[in-house]
Design a protein around this motif. Structure first.
Motif, PDB file in Angstrom:
ATOM      1  N   ASN A 149     -26.947  -1.271  -2.467  1.00  0.00           N
ATOM      2  CA  ASN A 149     -28.220  -1.460  -1.724  1.00  0.00           C
ATOM      3  C   ASN A 149     -28.046  -3.012  -1.307  1.00  0.00           C
ATOM      4  N   ARG A 150     -26.772  -2.941  -0.302  1.00  0.00           N
ATOM      5  CA  ARG A 150     -26.274  -3.956   0.615  1.00  0.00           C
ATOM      6  C   ARG A 150     -25.815  -5.242  -0.273  1.00  0.00           C
ATOM      7  N   GLU A 151     -25.847  -5.205  -1.419  1.00  0.00           N
ATOM      8  CA  GLU A 151     -25.251  -6.564  -2.304  1.00  0.00           C
ATOM      9  C   GLU A 151     -24.083  -6.054  -2.933  1.00  0.00           C
ATOM     10  N   LYS A 152     -23.198  -7.082  -2.887  1.00  0.00           N
ATOM     11  CA  LYS A 152     -21.682  -6.979  -3.566  1.00  0.00           C
ATOM     12  C   LYS A 152     -22.090  -7.304  -5.205  1.00  0.00           C
ATOM     13  N   VAL A 153     -21.749  -6.122  -5.827  1.00  0.00           N
ATOM     14  CA  VAL A 153     -22.025  -6.057  -7.449  1.00  0.00           C
ATOM     15  C   VAL A 153     -20.861  -6.707  -8.202  1.00  0.00           C
ATOM     16  N   VAL A 154     -19.546  -6.446  -7.768  1.00  0.00           N
ATOM     17  CA  VAL A 154     -18.415  -6.944  -8.383  1.00  0.00           C
ATOM     18  C   VAL A 154     -17.232  -6.721  -7.547  1.00  0.00           C
ATOM     19  N   SER A 155     -16.140  -7.558  -7.889  1.00  0.00           N
ATOM     20  CA  SER A 155     -15.028  -7.603  -6.981  1.00  0.00           C
ATOM     21  C   SER A 155     -13.929  -8.122  -7.905  1.00  0.00           C
ATOM     22  N   LYS A 156     -12.632  -7.460  -7.746  1.00  0.00           N
ATOM     23  CA  LYS A 156     -11.548  -7.845  -8.525  1.00  0.00           C
ATOM     24  C   LYS A 156     -10.228  -7.614  -7.840  1.00  0.00           C
ATOM     25  N   SER A 157      -9.306  -8.385  -7.800  1.00  0.00           N
ATOM     26  CA  SER A 157      -7.946  -8.424  -7.342  1.00  0.00           C
ATOM     27  C   SER A 157      -6.803  -7.863  -8.319  1.00  0.00           C
ATOM     28  N   PHE A 158      -6.062  -6.874  -7.821  1.00  0.00           N
ATOM     29  CA  PHE A 158      -5.169  -6.449  -8.745  1.00  0.00           C
ATOM     30  C   PHE A 158      -3.670  -6.499  -8.148  1.00  0.00           C
ATOM     31  N   GLN A 159      -2.462  -6.774  -8.854  1.00  0.00           N
ATOM     32  CA  GLN A 159      -1.257  -6.895  -8.488  1.00  0.00           C
ATOM     33  C   GLN A 159      -0.567  -5.549  -8.288  1.00  0.00           C
ATOM     34  N   ILE A 160      -1.289  -4.963  -7.154  1.00  0.00           N
ATOM     35  CA  ILE A 160      -1.021  -3.584  -6.450  1.00  0.00           C
ATOM     36  C   ILE A 160      -0.865  -3.591  -5.239  1.00  0.00           C
ATOM     37  N   GLY A 161       0.295  -3.591  -4.543  1.00  0.00           N
ATOM     38  CA  GLY A 161       0.164  -3.600  -3.039  1.00  0.00           C
ATOM     39  C   GLY A 161       1.381  -2.640  -2.613  1.00  0.00           C
ATOM     40  N   SER A 162       1.587  -2.414  -1.354  1.00  0.00           N
ATOM     41  CA  SER A 162       2.423  -1.515  -0.733  1.00  0.00           C
ATOM     42  C   SER A 162       3.816  -1.793  -0.826  1.00  0.00           C
ATOM     43  N   VAL A 163       4.209  -3.100  -0.607  1.00  0.00           N
ATOM     44  CA  VAL A 163       5.677  -3.466  -1.003  1.00  0.00           C
ATOM     45  C   VAL A 163       5.838  -3.509  -2.323  1.00  0.00           C
ATOM     46  N   ARG A 164       4.760  -4.011  -3.158  1.00  0.00           N
ATOM     47  CA  ARG A 164       5.068  -3.745  -4.640  1.00  0.00           C
ATOM     48  C   ARG A 164       5.464  -2.637  -5.279  1.00  0.00           C
ATOM     49  N   ALA A 165       4.717  -1.528  -4.757  1.00  0.00           N
ATOM     50  CA  ALA A 165       4.871  -0.062  -5.202  1.00  0.00           C
ATOM     51  C   ALA A 165       5.979   0.430  -4.714  1.00  0.00           C
ATOM     52  N   LEU A 166       6.483  -0.079  -3.370  1.00  0.00           N
ATOM     53  CA  LEU A 166       7.739   0.664  -2.860  1.00  0.00           C
ATOM     54  C   LEU A 166       8.851   0.027  -3.529  1.00  0.00           C
ATOM     55  N   GLU A 167       8.918  -1.047  -4.193  1.00  0.00           N
ATOM     56  CA  GLU A 167       9.949  -1.833  -4.906  1.00  0.00           C
ATOM     57  C   GLU A 167       9.984  -1.378  -6.580  1.00  0.00           C
ATOM     58  N   ASP A 168       8.855  -0.474  -6.866  1.00  0.00           N
ATOM     59  CA  ASP A 168       8.580  -0.318  -8.454  1.00  0.00           C
ATOM     60  C   ASP A 168       8.240  -1.363  -9.059  1.00  0.00           C
ATOM     61  N   LYS A 169       7.494  -2.301  -8.454  1.00  0.00           N
ATOM     62  CA  LYS A 169       7.092  -3.612  -9.268  1.00  0.00           C
ATOM     63  C   LYS A 169       5.649  -3.623  -9.821  1.00  0.00           C
ATOM     64  N   VAL A 170       5.107  -2.327  -9.786  1.00  0.00           N
ATOM     65  CA  VAL A 170       3.573  -2.439 -10.512  1.00  0.00           C
ATOM     66  C   VAL A 170       3.682  -1.519 -12.070  1.00  0.00           C
ATOM     67  N   ALA A 171       3.472  -2.660 -12.866  1.00  0.00           N
ATOM     68  CA  ALA A 171       3.325  -2.213 -14.227  1.00  0.00           C
ATOM     69  C   ALA A 171       2.264  -1.308 -14.553  1.00  0.00           C
ATOM     70  N   GLY A 172       2.524  -0.166 -15.361  1.00  0.00           N
ATOM     71  CA  GLY A 172       1.617   0.515 -15.716  1.00  0.00           C
ATOM     72  C   GLY A 172       0.440   0.344 -15.955  1.00  0.00           C
ATOM     73  N   PRO A 173       0.245  -0.922 -17.091  1.00  0.00           N
ATOM     74  CA  PRO A 173      -1.258  -1.199 -17.318  1.00  0.00           C
ATOM     75  C   PRO A 173      -1.965  -1.814 -16.250  1.00  0.00           C
ATOM     76  N   VAL A 174      -1.121  -2.214 -15.223  1.00  0.00           N
ATOM     77  CA  VAL A 174      -1.808  -2.877 -14.222  1.00  0.00           C
ATOM     78  C   VAL A 174      -2.826  -1.646 -13.148  1.00  0.00           C
ATOM     79  N   TRP A 175      -2.061  -0.381 -13.295  1.00  0.00           N
ATOM     80  CA  TRP A 175      -2.673   0.761 -12.640  1.00  0.00           C
ATOM     81  C   TRP A 175      -3.887   1.125 -13.284  1.00  0.00           C
ATOM     82  N   THR A 176      -3.770   1.156 -14.825  1.00  0.00           N
ATOM     83  CA  THR A 176      -4.634   1.401 -15.719  1.00  0.00           C
ATOM     84  C   THR A 176      -5.903   0.671 -15.704  1.00  0.00           C
ATOM     85  N   ALA A 177      -5.756  -0.883 -15.390  1.00  0.00           N
ATOM     86  CA  ALA A 177      -6.837  -1.821 -15.245  1.00  0.00           C
ATOM     87  C   ALA A 177      -7.546  -1.414 -14.065  1.00  0.00           C
ATOM     88  N   MET A 178      -7.039  -1.245 -13.056  1.00  0.00           N
ATOM     89  CA  MET A 178      -7.618  -0.847 -11.356  1.00  0.00           C
ATOM     90  C   MET A 178      -8.421   0.232 -11.898  1.00  0.00           C
TER      91      MET A 178
END
Length: 295
Positions: A149-178
Protein backbone atom coordinates in the motif's frame (compact mmCIF):
# COMPACT_ATOMS: atom_id res chain seq x y z
CA UNK A 1 21.29 22.85 -10.94
CA UNK A 2 23.89 20.13 -11.33
CA UNK A 3 24.56 17.27 -8.92
CA UNK A 4 27.09 14.42 -8.86
CA UNK A 5 26.67 10.94 -7.37
CA UNK A 6 29.52 8.48 -6.78
CA UNK A 7 28.61 4.84 -6.06
CA UNK A 8 31.60 2.89 -4.69
CA UNK A 9 30.53 -0.73 -4.96
CA UNK A 10 32.21 -4.10 -4.54
CA UNK A 11 32.43 -4.94 -8.24
CA UNK A 12 32.67 -1.49 -9.86
CA UNK A 13 32.63 2.24 -9.12
CA UNK A 14 30.25 4.63 -10.85
CA UNK A 15 29.87 8.37 -11.16
CA UNK A 16 26.86 10.20 -12.58
CA UNK A 17 26.44 13.94 -13.08
CA UNK A 18 22.88 15.12 -13.62
CA UNK A 19 21.38 18.51 -14.42
CA UNK A 20 17.94 19.36 -13.08
CA UNK A 21 15.81 22.11 -14.56
CA UNK A 22 12.28 23.40 -14.10
CA UNK A 23 10.32 24.41 -17.20
CA UNK A 24 6.60 25.18 -17.30
CA UNK A 25 6.11 23.50 -13.95
CA UNK A 26 7.85 20.26 -14.95
CA UNK A 27 11.09 19.15 -13.29
CA UNK A 28 13.47 17.53 -15.76
CA UNK A 29 16.44 15.32 -14.87
CA UNK A 30 19.10 15.05 -17.59
CA UNK A 31 22.17 12.83 -17.37
CA UNK A 32 25.26 14.83 -18.35
CA UNK A 33 27.96 12.27 -17.56
CA UNK A 34 28.12 8.63 -16.57
CA UNK A 35 31.30 6.67 -15.91
CA UNK A 36 31.74 3.11 -14.70
CA UNK A 37 35.18 1.82 -13.74
CA UNK A 38 35.68 -1.93 -13.08
CA UNK A 39 37.63 -1.85 -9.81
CA UNK A 40 36.68 -5.01 -7.89
CA UNK A 41 37.35 -3.98 -4.28
CA UNK A 42 35.19 -6.82 -3.05
CA UNK A 43 37.62 -9.48 -4.25
CA UNK A 44 40.26 -8.12 -1.86
CA UNK A 45 37.92 -7.71 1.07
CA UNK A 46 36.03 -11.01 0.87
CA UNK A 47 39.33 -12.94 0.81
CA UNK A 48 41.68 -10.82 2.95
CA UNK A 49 39.38 -8.42 4.84
CA UNK A 50 41.26 -5.41 3.48
CA UNK A 51 41.78 -3.47 0.25
CA UNK A 52 45.16 -4.31 -1.29
CA UNK A 53 47.79 -1.63 -1.77
CA UNK A 54 47.60 -1.86 -5.56
CA UNK A 55 43.83 -1.35 -5.53
CA UNK A 56 44.17 1.41 -2.94
CA UNK A 57 46.43 3.32 -5.33
CA UNK A 58 44.04 2.75 -8.25
CA UNK A 59 41.12 3.85 -6.10
CA UNK A 60 42.80 7.10 -5.06
CA UNK A 61 43.66 7.87 -8.71
CA UNK A 62 40.05 7.19 -9.72
CA UNK A 63 38.71 9.48 -6.99
CA UNK A 64 41.10 12.18 -8.19
CA UNK A 65 39.70 11.82 -11.72
CA UNK A 66 36.13 11.98 -10.43
CA UNK A 67 36.92 15.07 -8.36
CA UNK A 68 38.37 16.81 -11.42
CA UNK A 69 35.15 16.12 -13.36
CA UNK A 70 33.01 17.28 -10.46
CA UNK A 71 34.96 20.55 -10.40
CA UNK A 72 34.90 20.97 -14.18
CA UNK A 73 31.13 20.52 -14.31
CA UNK A 74 30.82 23.02 -11.43
CA UNK A 75 28.21 20.94 -9.65
CA UNK A 76 26.08 22.48 -6.92
CA UNK A 77 26.54 19.48 -4.62
CA UNK A 78 27.79 15.90 -4.66
CA UNK A 79 27.67 12.76 -2.55
CA UNK A 80 30.03 9.77 -2.67
CA UNK A 81 28.78 6.59 -0.99
CA UNK A 82 30.76 3.41 -0.38
CA UNK A 83 28.93 0.16 0.28
CA UNK A 84 29.75 -3.44 1.22
CA UNK A 85 33.44 -3.73 0.30
CA UNK A 86 34.62 -0.56 2.00
CA UNK A 87 32.41 -0.95 5.05
CA UNK A 88 33.73 -4.49 5.65
CA UNK A 89 37.34 -3.61 4.86
CA UNK A 90 39.70 -3.14 7.80
CA UNK A 91 41.34 -0.20 6.01
CA UNK A 92 38.26 1.30 4.36
CA UNK A 93 37.97 4.25 6.77
CA UNK A 94 41.69 4.94 6.46
CA UNK A 95 41.46 5.06 2.65
CA UNK A 96 38.40 7.34 2.81
CA UNK A 97 40.36 9.70 5.08
CA UNK A 98 43.31 9.62 2.66
CA UNK A 99 41.03 10.62 -0.22
CA UNK A 100 39.52 13.46 1.80
CA UNK A 101 42.89 14.85 2.90
CA UNK A 102 44.70 14.47 -0.44
CA UNK A 103 41.91 15.19 -2.89
CA UNK A 104 39.20 16.96 -0.95
CA UNK A 105 36.52 14.39 -1.83
CA UNK A 106 34.38 13.22 1.09
CA UNK A 107 33.35 9.55 1.06
CA UNK A 108 30.41 8.32 3.14
CA UNK A 109 30.75 4.66 4.11
CA UNK A 110 27.10 3.65 4.52
CA UNK A 111 25.43 0.60 6.06
CA UNK A 112 23.00 -1.67 4.26
CA UNK A 113 19.91 0.11 5.58
CA UNK A 114 21.13 3.49 4.36
CA UNK A 115 22.02 1.94 1.01
CA UNK A 116 18.49 0.56 0.67
CA UNK A 117 16.98 3.89 1.73
CA UNK A 118 18.92 5.77 -0.96
CA UNK A 119 18.06 3.26 -3.70
CA UNK A 120 14.38 3.39 -2.77
CA UNK A 121 14.38 7.18 -3.23
CA UNK A 122 14.49 6.60 -6.99
CA UNK A 123 11.70 4.00 -7.00
CA UNK A 124 8.75 5.75 -5.35
CA UNK A 125 6.86 6.26 -8.62
CA UNK A 126 6.61 2.48 -9.15
CA UNK A 127 4.68 1.73 -5.96
CA UNK A 128 0.89 1.52 -5.64
CA UNK A 129 -1.50 -0.50 -3.45
CA UNK A 130 0.01 -3.83 -4.55
CA UNK A 131 2.71 -5.77 -2.67
CA UNK A 132 6.28 -5.34 -3.93
CA UNK A 133 9.56 -7.05 -3.16
CA UNK A 134 12.47 -4.81 -4.13
CA UNK A 135 15.67 -6.80 -4.70
CA UNK A 136 18.97 -4.96 -5.13
CA UNK A 137 21.95 -7.23 -5.76
CA UNK A 138 25.40 -5.72 -5.54
CA UNK A 139 28.84 -7.27 -5.55
CA UNK A 140 28.93 -7.78 -1.80
CA UNK A 141 25.41 -7.47 -0.46
CA UNK A 142 21.75 -7.86 -1.33
CA UNK A 143 19.15 -5.43 0.00
CA UNK A 144 15.54 -6.57 0.25
CA UNK A 145 12.69 -4.11 0.79
CA UNK A 146 9.01 -4.95 1.08
CA UNK A 147 6.30 -2.43 0.17
CA UNK A 148 2.57 -2.70 0.79
CA UNK A 149 0.00 0.00 0.00
CA UNK A 150 2.75 2.43 -1.07
CA UNK A 151 4.52 2.13 2.30
CA UNK A 152 7.78 0.37 3.08
CA UNK A 153 7.00 -2.33 5.62
CA UNK A 154 10.46 -3.72 6.30
CA UNK A 155 13.96 -3.89 4.83
CA UNK A 156 17.10 -5.89 5.49
CA UNK A 157 20.61 -6.21 4.08
CA UNK A 158 22.27 -9.61 3.62
CA UNK A 159 25.92 -10.47 2.97
CA UNK A 160 25.00 -12.07 -0.35
CA UNK A 161 26.36 -10.52 -3.53
CA UNK A 162 27.50 -11.42 -7.03
CA UNK A 163 31.25 -11.30 -6.30
CA UNK A 164 30.79 -12.99 -2.94
CA UNK A 165 28.72 -15.77 -4.55
CA UNK A 166 31.21 -16.14 -7.42
CA UNK A 167 33.99 -16.67 -4.88
CA UNK A 168 31.81 -19.07 -2.83
CA UNK A 169 31.96 -16.71 0.16
CA UNK A 170 28.26 -16.87 1.11
CA UNK A 171 27.62 -19.01 4.18
CA UNK A 172 24.65 -21.39 4.16
CA UNK A 173 22.95 -19.75 7.16
CA UNK A 174 22.97 -16.40 5.34
CA UNK A 175 20.98 -17.88 2.45
CA UNK A 176 18.56 -19.37 4.97
CA UNK A 177 18.22 -16.03 6.78
CA UNK A 178 17.33 -14.28 3.52
CA UNK A 179 14.73 -16.89 2.63
CA UNK A 180 13.21 -16.81 6.13
CA UNK A 181 12.98 -13.02 5.94
CA UNK A 182 10.98 -13.22 2.71
CA UNK A 183 8.73 -16.00 4.01
CA UNK A 184 8.03 -14.19 7.29
CA UNK A 185 6.92 -10.97 5.67
CA UNK A 186 5.27 -12.24 2.49
CA UNK A 187 3.74 -15.60 3.40
CA UNK A 188 0.20 -14.20 3.49
CA UNK A 189 0.53 -12.15 0.28
CA UNK A 190 -1.36 -13.63 -2.66
CA UNK A 191 0.50 -11.73 -5.40
CA UNK A 192 3.97 -10.21 -5.10
CA UNK A 193 5.58 -8.12 -7.83
CA UNK A 194 9.37 -7.91 -7.71
CA UNK A 195 11.43 -4.86 -8.58
CA UNK A 196 15.04 -5.60 -9.57
CA UNK A 197 17.86 -3.07 -9.44
CA UNK A 198 21.55 -3.50 -10.14
CA UNK A 199 23.77 -3.75 -13.19
CA UNK A 200 23.35 -7.49 -13.63
CA UNK A 201 19.56 -7.55 -13.76
CA UNK A 202 19.69 -4.63 -16.21
CA UNK A 203 21.96 -6.68 -18.45
CA UNK A 204 19.75 -9.78 -18.11
CA UNK A 205 16.80 -7.60 -19.12
CA UNK A 206 18.73 -6.35 -22.16
CA UNK A 207 19.64 -9.90 -23.18
CA UNK A 208 16.00 -10.97 -22.90
CA UNK A 209 15.18 -8.92 -26.03
CA UNK A 210 12.33 -7.02 -24.33
CA UNK A 211 9.39 -5.59 -26.19
CA UNK A 212 9.58 -1.86 -26.83
CA UNK A 213 8.70 0.35 -23.84
CA UNK A 214 8.22 -2.67 -21.55
CA UNK A 215 10.33 -2.80 -18.40
CA UNK A 216 9.09 -6.20 -17.22
CA UNK A 217 10.74 -9.61 -16.92
CA UNK A 218 8.99 -12.88 -16.17
CA UNK A 219 10.70 -15.40 -13.87
CA UNK A 220 10.72 -17.85 -16.77
CA UNK A 221 12.48 -15.34 -19.03
CA UNK A 222 15.21 -14.80 -16.41
CA UNK A 223 15.57 -18.59 -16.30
CA UNK A 224 15.92 -18.73 -20.09
CA UNK A 225 18.58 -16.00 -20.18
CA UNK A 226 20.61 -17.65 -17.41
CA UNK A 227 20.32 -21.06 -19.08
CA UNK A 228 21.64 -19.54 -22.32
CA UNK A 229 24.51 -17.79 -20.52
CA UNK A 230 25.51 -21.10 -18.90
CA UNK A 231 25.96 -22.66 -22.34
CA UNK A 232 28.63 -20.04 -23.13
CA UNK A 233 32.20 -19.88 -21.91
CA UNK A 234 33.54 -16.74 -20.25
CA UNK A 235 35.24 -15.72 -23.52
CA UNK A 236 32.04 -16.28 -25.49
CA UNK A 237 30.09 -14.07 -23.08
CA UNK A 238 32.69 -11.35 -23.56
CA UNK A 239 33.07 -11.59 -27.34
CA UNK A 240 29.71 -12.87 -28.57
CA UNK A 241 27.53 -10.87 -26.16
CA UNK A 242 29.94 -7.95 -25.72
CA UNK A 243 29.82 -8.19 -21.91
CA UNK A 244 32.46 -6.43 -19.85
CA UNK A 245 34.95 -8.81 -18.26
CA UNK A 246 33.75 -7.88 -14.79
CA UNK A 247 30.15 -8.55 -15.85
CA UNK A 248 30.70 -11.81 -17.73
CA UNK A 249 31.76 -13.76 -14.65
CA UNK A 250 29.25 -12.45 -12.09
CA UNK A 251 26.05 -12.18 -14.14
CA UNK A 252 25.02 -15.82 -13.57
CA UNK A 253 25.52 -15.89 -9.77
CA UNK A 254 23.78 -12.50 -9.57
CA UNK A 255 20.83 -13.74 -11.60
CA UNK A 256 20.45 -16.73 -9.32
CA UNK A 257 20.23 -14.43 -6.29
CA UNK A 258 17.32 -12.54 -7.87
CA UNK A 259 15.67 -15.84 -8.76
CA UNK A 260 16.10 -17.26 -5.27
CA UNK A 261 14.37 -14.29 -3.66
CA UNK A 262 11.58 -14.30 -6.26
CA UNK A 263 10.98 -18.02 -5.88
CA UNK A 264 10.61 -17.86 -2.11
CA UNK A 265 8.23 -14.89 -2.50
CA UNK A 266 6.24 -16.80 -5.14
CA UNK A 267 6.76 -13.79 -7.41
CA UNK A 268 6.45 -14.40 -11.14
CA UNK A 269 7.09 -10.95 -12.55
CA UNK A 270 9.83 -8.34 -12.08
CA UNK A 271 9.96 -4.67 -12.98
CA UNK A 272 13.45 -3.61 -14.11
CA UNK A 273 13.51 0.21 -13.93
CA UNK A 274 17.23 0.75 -14.70
CA UNK A 275 17.69 2.81 -11.53
CA UNK A 276 19.98 2.36 -8.56
CA UNK A 277 22.02 3.93 -5.79
CA UNK A 278 23.39 6.75 -7.95
CA UNK A 279 19.86 7.82 -8.92
CA UNK A 280 18.74 7.80 -5.30
CA UNK A 281 21.73 9.95 -4.34
CA UNK A 282 20.81 12.49 -7.04
CA UNK A 283 17.23 12.58 -5.69
CA UNK A 284 18.47 13.20 -2.14
CA UNK A 285 20.78 16.00 -3.29
CA UNK A 286 17.89 17.63 -5.16
CA UNK A 287 15.57 17.39 -2.15
CA UNK A 288 18.30 18.84 0.06
CA UNK A 289 18.71 21.76 -2.35
CA UNK A 290 14.95 22.42 -2.48
CA UNK A 291 14.71 22.34 1.33
CA UNK A 292 17.33 25.09 1.58
CA UNK A 293 15.46 27.42 -0.78
CA UNK A 294 13.22 30.04 0.88
CA UNK A 295 9.46 29.60 0.46
Amino acid sequence: MKFAAVDIGSNAIRMQITSISLYEGVTKFKKLEYLRFPLRLGLDVFHNQKISDINRRKFVKLMKAFKILIDLYEVDDYMACATSAMRESSNGKKIALEVKEEIGLKINIIDGNKEAELINKSLNKFFDEKTYLHIDVGGGSTELNIYKNREKVVSKSFQIGSVRALEDKVAGPVWTAMENFVIKHLQHSSKVISIGTGGNINKIFELSLPRKNKRYLDYQKIDEVLAYLQTLSFDERVHKLNLNHDRADVIIPAGKIYQRAMKVANSHQMIVPDLGLKDGIIQVLYERHIAKKPL
